[in-house]
Write a protein that holds these residues in place. Structure first.
Motif, PDB file in Angstrom:
ATOM      1  N   VAL A  21      11.426 -11.440   6.747  1.00  0.00           N
ATOM      2  CA  VAL A  21      10.106 -11.943   7.114  1.00  0.00           C
ATOM      3  C   VAL A  21       9.060 -10.868   6.890  1.00  0.00           C
ATOM      4  N   SER A  22       9.354  -9.637   7.300  1.00  0.00           N
ATOM      5  CA  SER A  22       8.401  -8.546   7.111  1.00  0.00           C
ATOM      6  C   SER A  22       8.130  -8.288   5.641  1.00  0.00           C
ATOM      7  N   LEU A  23       9.166  -8.302   4.831  1.00  0.00           N
ATOM      8  CA  LEU A  23       8.980  -8.055   3.401  1.00  0.00           C
ATOM      9  C   LEU A  23       8.233  -9.194   2.723  1.00  0.00           C
ATOM     10  N   LEU A  24       8.475 -10.419   3.164  1.00  0.00           N
ATOM     11  CA  LEU A  24       7.790 -11.559   2.561  1.00  0.00           C
ATOM     12  C   LEU A  24       6.310 -11.568   2.891  1.00  0.00           C
ATOM     13  N   THR A  25       5.954 -11.039   4.058  1.00  0.00           N
ATOM     14  CA  THR A  25       4.548 -11.026   4.440  1.00  0.00           C
ATOM     15  C   THR A  25       3.827  -9.763   3.990  1.00  0.00           C
ATOM     16  N   ALA A  26       4.524  -8.828   3.387  1.00  0.00           N
ATOM     17  CA  ALA A  26       3.910  -7.587   2.927  1.00  0.00           C
ATOM     18  C   ALA A  26       2.948  -7.861   1.776  1.00  0.00           C
ATOM     19  N   THR A  27       1.801  -7.189   1.827  1.00  0.00           N
ATOM     20  CA  THR A  27       0.823  -7.351   0.752  1.00  0.00           C
ATOM     21  C   THR A  27       0.553  -6.005   0.104  1.00  0.00           C
ATOM     22  N   THR A  28      -0.642  -5.486   0.268  1.00  0.00           N
ATOM     23  CA  THR A  28      -0.983  -4.235  -0.405  1.00  0.00           C
ATOM     24  C   THR A  28      -0.673  -3.025   0.459  1.00  0.00           C
ATOM     25  N   THR A  33       1.112   3.039   5.239  1.00  0.00           N
ATOM     26  CA  THR A  33       2.058   3.332   4.176  1.00  0.00           C
ATOM     27  C   THR A  33       1.808   4.734   3.640  1.00  0.00           C
ATOM     28  N   GLY A  34       0.550   5.086   3.478  1.00  0.00           N
ATOM     29  CA  GLY A  34       0.194   6.388   2.929  1.00  0.00           C
ATOM     30  C   GLY A  34       0.694   7.547   3.766  1.00  0.00           C
ATOM     31  N   GLN A  35       0.620   7.444   5.091  1.00  0.00           N
ATOM     32  CA  GLN A  35       1.101   8.513   5.970  1.00  0.00           C
ATOM     33  C   GLN A  35       2.602   8.713   5.809  1.00  0.00           C
ATOM     34  N   CYS A  36       3.325   7.623   5.752  1.00  0.00           N
ATOM     35  CA  CYS A  36       4.781   7.658   5.591  1.00  0.00           C
ATOM     36  C   CYS A  36       5.154   8.260   4.230  1.00  0.00           C
ATOM     37  N   VAL A  37       4.510   7.789   3.181  1.00  0.00           N
ATOM     38  CA  VAL A  37       4.804   8.271   1.828  1.00  0.00           C
ATOM     39  C   VAL A  37       4.411   9.747   1.691  1.00  0.00           C
ATOM     40  N   SER A  38       3.283  10.118   2.268  1.00  0.00           N
ATOM     41  CA  SER A  38       2.852  11.520   2.211  1.00  0.00           C
ATOM     42  C   SER A  38       3.866  12.436   2.889  1.00  0.00           C
ATOM     43  N   LEU A  40       7.067  11.855   3.144  1.00  0.00           N
ATOM     44  CA  LEU A  40       8.225  11.941   2.245  1.00  0.00           C
ATOM     45  C   LEU A  40       7.950  12.895   1.088  1.00  0.00           C
ATOM     46  N   GLN A  41       6.741  12.840   0.544  1.00  0.00           N
ATOM     47  CA  GLN A  41       6.389  13.747  -0.550  1.00  0.00           C
ATOM     48  C   GLN A  41       6.413  15.198  -0.081  1.00  0.00           C
ATOM     49  N   SER A  42       5.993  15.440   1.161  1.00  0.00           N
ATOM     50  CA  SER A  42       6.010  16.808   1.679  1.00  0.00           C
ATOM     51  C   SER A  42       7.441  17.337   1.798  1.00  0.00           C
ATOM     52  N   LYS A  43       8.392  16.432   1.843  1.00  0.00           N
ATOM     53  CA  LYS A  43       9.807  16.797   1.902  1.00  0.00           C
ATOM     54  C   LYS A  43      10.467  16.692   0.529  1.00  0.00           C
ATOM     55  N   THR A  44       9.663  16.598  -0.510  1.00  0.00           N
ATOM     56  CA  THR A  44      10.056  16.580  -1.930  1.00  0.00           C
ATOM     57  C   THR A  44      10.771  15.310  -2.393  1.00  0.00           C
ATOM     58  N   TYR A  45      10.536  14.191  -1.706  1.00  0.00           N
ATOM     59  CA  TYR A  45      11.079  12.916  -2.185  1.00  0.00           C
ATOM     60  C   TYR A  45      10.050  12.266  -3.110  1.00  0.00           C
ATOM     61  N   MET A  46      10.522  11.703  -4.206  1.00  0.00           N
ATOM     62  CA  MET A  46       9.635  11.004  -5.140  1.00  0.00           C
ATOM     63  C   MET A  46       9.123   9.732  -4.478  1.00  0.00           C
ATOM     64  N   PRO A  47       7.831   9.417  -4.634  1.00  0.00           N
ATOM     65  CA  PRO A  47       7.267   8.214  -4.019  1.00  0.00           C
ATOM     66  C   PRO A  47       7.512   6.963  -4.877  1.00  0.00           C
ATOM     67  N   THR A  48       8.710   6.429  -4.805  1.00  0.00           N
ATOM     68  CA  THR A  48       9.053   5.246  -5.591  1.00  0.00           C
ATOM     69  C   THR A  48       8.459   3.986  -4.950  1.00  0.00           C
ATOM     70  N   ASN A  49       8.396   2.915  -5.713  1.00  0.00           N
ATOM     71  CA  ASN A  49       7.907   1.645  -5.174  1.00  0.00           C
ATOM     72  C   ASN A  49       8.778   1.161  -4.019  1.00  0.00           C
ATOM     73  N   ARG A  52       7.843   3.114  -0.943  1.00  0.00           N
ATOM     74  CA  ARG A  52       6.541   2.633  -0.458  1.00  0.00           C
ATOM     75  C   ARG A  52       6.708   1.315   0.299  1.00  0.00           C
ATOM     76  N   ASP A  53       7.526   0.428  -0.243  1.00  0.00           N
ATOM     77  CA  ASP A  53       7.759  -0.865   0.410  1.00  0.00           C
ATOM     78  C   ASP A  53       8.387  -0.686   1.788  1.00  0.00           C
ATOM     79  N   TYR A  54       9.362   0.216   1.906  1.00  0.00           N
ATOM     80  CA  TYR A  54       9.988   0.449   3.206  1.00  0.00           C
ATOM     81  C   TYR A  54       9.000   1.085   4.184  1.00  0.00           C
ATOM     82  N   CYS A  55       8.160   1.990   3.699  1.00  0.00           N
ATOM     83  CA  CYS A  55       7.121   2.568   4.554  1.00  0.00           C
ATOM     84  C   CYS A  55       6.154   1.487   5.029  1.00  0.00           C
TER      85      CYS A  55
END
Length: 99
Positions: A21-28, A33-38, A40-49, A52-55
């Protein structure tokens, strides 16, 4: 033993239903999302799609029950992409506290 298996299957069913349900209602993407992805990037993980979706999923919820499901979907999903448990926990915390 059968009760444990039945309980695990029921828990998994609730998790899958909630995360679907959460994934189906996800939009932009958003600041959440940016805080979570940032993080991950600070820990050297690539910001894959996928990450981003899980964040996004982790930071979008309505109500306390949905918040827990969103958090678990975020954490388990990130771990499935190769993110270490401790890093996934902190990233999903960022997703939920930056709302």
């Amino acid at each position: 033993m059968n009760r444990k298996i039945a309980s695990a299957v029921a828990s998994l069913g609730v998790f899958v239903a909630g995360s679907t349900v959460s994934l189906l209602t996800a939009t932009t993407a958003s600041a959440v999302t940016g805080q979570c992805v940032s993080y991950l990037q600070s820990k050297t993980y690539m910001p894959t799609n996928e990450r981003r979706d899980y964040c996004y999923t982790g930071g979008h919820f309505s109500g306390s029950a949905d918040k827990g499901i969103a958090y678990q979907a975020c954490r388990i999903g990130l771990e499935g992409t190769g993110v270490r448990h401790s890093d996934a926990v902190k990233a999903c915390d960022w997703a939920q506290t930056s709302v």
